[in-house]
Design an enzyme around this catalytic site. Sequence first.
Site, mmCIF file in Angstrom:
data_model
loop_
_atom_site.group_PDB
_atom_site.id
_atom_site.type_symbol
_atom_site.label_atom_id
_atom_site.label_comp_id
_atom_site.label_asym_id
_atom_site.label_seq_id
_atom_site.Cartn_x
_atom_site.Cartn_y
_atom_site.Cartn_z
ATOM 1 N N LYS A 105 28.321 -37.901 33.079
ATOM 2 C CA LYS A 105 26.872 -38.114 33.131
ATOM 3 C C LYS A 105 26.256 -37.877 31.759
ATOM 4 C CE LYS A 105 23.701 -35.213 34.441
ATOM 5 N NZ LYS A 105 22.984 -34.188 35.183
ATOM 6 N N ASP A 123 22.984 -39.206 37.993
ATOM 7 C CA ASP A 123 22.539 -37.852 38.319
ATOM 8 C C ASP A 123 22.204 -37.830 39.811
ATOM 9 O OD1 ASP A 123 20.127 -39.119 38.593
ATOM 10 O OD2 ASP A 123 19.021 -37.766 37.272
#
Length: 211
Positions: A105, A123
């Site tokens: 991420k 996310d």
Amino acid sequence: MYPDAHTELNFRTPLELLVATILSAQTTDKRVNMVTPILFSRYPSAADYAAADRDELEKIIQSTGFYHAKTNSLIGLGGALCERFGGEVPPRLRDLVTLPGVGRKTANVVLGNAFGIPGITVDTHFGRLARRFGWTTSDDPEKVEADVATLIPRRDWTMLSHRVIWHGRRVCHARRPACGACGLARLCPSYGEGPVDPVVAAKLVKPGPFS
Ligand code: SF4
């Protein structure tokens, strides 16, 4: 709906964005933006993080939470960047994910926003909305990323990530999505998961900004 969507973390360089993204775990971008001005001026380079006094660094980032672990990550990050990448942030996913505190991420945030290399940032908001849109059925961020990558042209990945995350923060919340006030209502297979009454739903919308 969000033509100007962008990362809500403040930064000027790849290192600053990498540090800000590590600090953003389990807290808000707004909170991170409150500590980064002093942090970035005190530690302008990877070598500065590598040589940081732990107590001093912990005090500066304390309000972002999990500050012992985040301090470990930042000192380790500085050391790894100096030892293996000449003190620079590498512009490749497979290098970025070898750095302390950096998962896919964070790596995709840095690639997309500091280097202009398309990346899908999964996310909590992106994962939830991708499932609500029917783009994936998976809870595993890597699988979500792979599923969405087959649906959306690569050139759009970074902006898509911003737009989906912005919609998750403002309208399509985890517990009570504002379906009755949602611009995607006619397109969304999950319409009705939250209140559809326009007046009730309008009260759930959070206008932002979140930085
Ligand atoms: S219609 Fe509801 S579930 Fe679908 S995107 Fe909008 S707020 Fe989210």
